[in-house]
Enzyme design. Structure first.
Site: not given
Ligand code: GRF
Length: 219
Positions: A14, A90, A109, A144-145
């Site tokens: 990415n 990560m 994500h 998170l996310d």
């Protein structure tokens, strides 16, 4: 000229897509640095070969998350970033780190959030029997996310898919969507309104990738 700092942990595909788009589309931005939390992150070589400054802040050298995040922020801030781009980074980040970059840190994500935060998202989608799956670019918030959604890509889940096949299909969309979303930020087109992100002027904040004809399944 806006400064972008990209954080990676591994392959960095990415990051590569963003670096290439920034150069080819002549964004009003420069990739000021690519920073990894692992010295063996493969993407570092690509960045260095493109003349981009690289740095490693190895999380294993720190006793806890807070000290790692503090050291990481110090390195990042040395590049005076307008935007921090998490691209396969990560690590779970502390609230104070996230707050420091509030409104100027994006993540990608590999699921259609708010479904499937965390790891093994492709297997989770398969196990849940989802017929579509995808990826999400969002502003980073302490959960998170989770965070205001900038863009989402959607792909079909095919009979016989395993997690690797599904991941590859989703990743292809990530390489289109993430550079596009970062470019919107660079162009000053994103506005945050609570949980919502508006894009001005408007254009689709989603991508549907349907390769069913290529896959011989008909329309
Ligand atoms: C991507 O699937 C991304 O969505 C997730 O981690 C993967 C990173 O791949 N956060 P790469 O390092 O960009 O190739």
């Amino acid at each position: 000229m806006k400064n972008l700092v990209i954080l990676i942990s591994g392959r960095g595909s990415n990051m590569e897509a963003i670096v290439r788009a920034c150069a080819h589309e002549a964004w009003g931005a420069r990739i000021a640095a690519v920073i990894a939390n692992r010295p063996d992150a493969a993407g570092l070589a690509f960045a260095a070969s493109h003349g981009i400054a690289t740095a490693v802040v190895d999380h294993r050298q720190f006793p806890d998350r807070a000290s790692f995040d503090a050291a990481l922020a110090q390195v990042i801030d040395g590049y005076a970033p307008d935007l921090v781009v998490l691209a396969g980074f990560m690590r779970v980040l502390t609230e104070s780190f996230v707050d420091h970059y509030s409104g100027r840190m994006l993540n990608i994500h590999p699921s259609l959030l708010p479904m499937f935060p965390g790891l093994k998202t492709h297997q989770q989608a398969l196990d849940a029997g989802c017929r579509v799956h995808g990826a999400t670019v969002h502003f980073v918030t302490p959960a998170l996310d989770h965070g205001p959604i900038v863009a989402q890509s959607v792909v079909p889940v095919r009979t016989g898919d395993d997690a690797a096949a599904l991941a590859a299909r989703v990743l292809e969309t990530e390489h289109v969507m993430y550079p596009r979303a970062v470019r919107w930020f660079v162009e000053g087109r994103l506005a945050l309104d609570g949980e919502r992100v508006t894009l001005t002027p408007a254009e689709p904040q989603w991508l549907f990738f349907d390769d069913s004809q290529a896959a011989g399944e008909g329309a």
